[in-house]
Design a protein around this motif. Structure first.
Motif, PDB file in Angstrom:
ATOM      1  N   CYS A   1      20.660  70.309   6.112  1.00  0.00           N
ATOM      2  CA  CYS A   1      20.899  70.558   7.611  1.00  0.00           C
ATOM      3  C   CYS A   1      21.800  69.451   7.881  1.00  0.00           C
ATOM      4  O   CYS A   1      21.766  68.590   8.756  1.00  0.00           O
ATOM      5  N   GLU A   2      23.188  69.547   7.527  1.00  0.00           N
ATOM      6  CA  GLU A   2      24.032  68.812   8.206  1.00  0.00           C
ATOM      7  C   GLU A   2      24.490  69.021   9.576  1.00  0.00           C
ATOM      8  O   GLU A   2      25.471  68.442  10.290  1.00  0.00           O
ATOM      9  N   ASN A   3      24.307  70.287   9.995  1.00  0.00           N
ATOM     10  CA  ASN A   3      24.508  70.645  11.417  1.00  0.00           C
ATOM     11  C   ASN A   3      23.586  69.637  12.362  1.00  0.00           C
ATOM     12  O   ASN A   3      23.815  69.538  13.454  1.00  0.00           O
ATOM     13  N   LEU A   4      22.803  69.012  11.707  1.00  0.00           N
ATOM     14  CA  LEU A   4      21.998  67.722  12.470  1.00  0.00           C
ATOM     15  C   LEU A   4      22.617  66.498  12.260  1.00  0.00           C
ATOM     16  O   LEU A   4      21.780  65.553  12.716  1.00  0.00           O
ATOM     17  N   GLN A   5      23.561  66.413  11.624  1.00  0.00           N
ATOM     18  CA  GLN A   5      24.375  65.179  11.586  1.00  0.00           C
ATOM     19  C   GLN A   5      24.888  64.840  12.951  1.00  0.00           C
ATOM     20  O   GLN A   5      25.180  65.550  13.755  1.00  0.00           O
ATOM     21  N   ARG A   6      25.297  63.349  12.955  1.00  0.00           N
ATOM     22  CA  ARG A   6      25.994  63.022  14.292  1.00  0.00           C
ATOM     23  C   ARG A   6      27.294  63.844  14.777  1.00  0.00           C
ATOM     24  O   ARG A   6      28.050  64.067  13.745  1.00  0.00           O
TER      25      ARG A   6
END
Length: 399
Positions: free
Chosen positions: A42-47
């Motif tokens: 889930c890179e949508n939850l990265q900064r």
């Protein structure tokens, strides 16, 4: 031009204290669809809401003192813009970002909020990039390319490092593909340690430069760039990513706009994740049955920055593509009770009416008829066929 293991290790060390280690979430719905063990990275939850700060921060952090003093400039439709703006702010460097005139308002606002000066120019990212290069040449500001630089690819490679750490027995990784920085980085990190892992890139069919580029053996610009997935709508692959992808990636596939919107809706409903169309590309390839997968599969969700208005439109598009929303034009009697008969039929078939529009102006209408366009909620393709069949048998539809 290929990254070494040492370069990847150095990037991981440099970013370990500033980037989030994004979660890996099991997806039961995708597992049921393809019969494999499927996990979402889930890179949508990265900064800043995407993987982009990984490469941007690494690139900017390695600038010399003189380069930092001149500031940085970038071009982006949104995610790279935010990644550069956030990274520059963290490092105390001024930034200017050129964005297409049609860029989503929330992405423009977020980029400004991270401290960048935003300039709207051109109708595409490629046109904005021309303006950014011109500004760099005139002022000496360092151009932070969205994907075509070794530091950018090395930063994105840390996604692959995390995947191997979180899922050491992974058999396949499916990754959204635009300019190629993310796919190239993941492939570089994974293939050096696990050459047996299958790595697949996914492009939007209406903005797909990679299939022809790989076939021709060098980057070739796409002719069409008409997709809702603006985050991967890149006309020409980068040279640095191309070197990695042509050498290390097993295959590249494309997905339709319908598949993208259906995947976005699936993530929203079943995974409880807000994902932008580009970020859902890998999910779209899995749900559309475009891939032959086995074992343990990692699907990269690359970003979640989506305009609420676009989310509304895409959700409707996804509902339609998934057979959950149906619009038909029926012919009814222009006498009392004519419309009621149509609505009662829809009620009896379990279709919930959303909207009704009357028209007495149509070429094939008789004097005592009215045309009614009705939109209804349905339970899927089979239910839609049942509703259409009932309307046809009752004489409401003219074939």
């Amino acid at each position: 031009m290929l990254l070494t293991q040492g370069e990847i290790d150095n990037a991981a060390a440099a970013l370990s204290t500033v980037m989030r280690r994004t979660p890996m979430i099991a997806s039961r719905v995708l597992a049921e669809k393809i019969g494999c063990d499927v996990w979402l990275k889930c890179e949508n939850l990265q900064r800043t809401g995407s993987f982009k700060p990984r490469g941007a921060y690494l690139r900017i952090s390695r600038l010399s003192g003189q380069e930092r003093a001149r500031g940085v400039v970038a071009a982006s439709a949104g995610n790279h813009a935010q990644g550069v703006a956030w990274s520059a702010e963290q490092l105390g460097i001024t930034s200017r970002v050129y964005m297409p005139t049609g860029a989503a308002l929330p992405k423009i606002a977020a980029t400004k909020a991270y401290g960048a000066e935003v300039v709207l120019e051109g109708s595409t990212v490629d046109e904005a990039l021309i303006a950014a290069r011109r500004f760099s040449e005139e002022t000496g500001a360092v151009l932070i390319h969205p994907f075509d630089h070794p530091d950018i690819v090395a930063g994105q490679a840390t996604v692959g490092v995390e995947i191997l750490d979180q899922m050491p027995d992974v058999d396949a990784i499916v990754v959204p593909l635009g300019g190629g920085g993310l796919l190239a980085g993941i492939a570089a990190a994974v293939k050096r340690k696990r050459p047996d892992v299958t790595i697949i890139g996914v492009q939007a069919a209406q903005a797909a430069a990679w299939p022809r580029s790989l076939a021709d053996g060098h980057p070739v610009a796409a002719i069409s760039m008409n997709t809702m997935a603006d985050g991967i709508a890149v006309a020409r692959p980068g040279d640095v990513p191309f070197a990695h992808i042509s050498e290390l990636v097993d295959s590249v596939v494309t997905v339709s706009e319908e598949s993208l919107s259906t995947a976005l809706l699936l993530m929203l409903e079943r995974a409880k994740l807000v994902v932008e169309p580009a970020g859902a590309a890998a999910v779209a390839a899995v749900t559309a049955g475009r891939l032959e997968l086995a074992g343990k599969v990692c699907v990269v969700v690359s970003g979640g920055n989506i305009d609420p208005l676009l989310l509304s439109h895409v959700t409707t598009h996804g509902l339609t593509a998934a057979g959950r929303f149906l619009t038909v034009t029926a012919t009814v009697s222009d006498r009392p009770g004519g419309l009621i008969a149509l609505l009662e039929l829809l009620r009896d078939r379990g279709a919930s009416v959303v909207d009704v529009v009357h028209s007495r102006v149509a070429d094939d209408l008789y004097l005592d008829e009215v045309q009614v366009t009705v939109s209804v909620e349905t339970r899927g393709p089979e239910h839609q066929r049942e509703v259409r069949r009932a309307l046809s048998e009752a004489g409401f539809l003219r074939e």
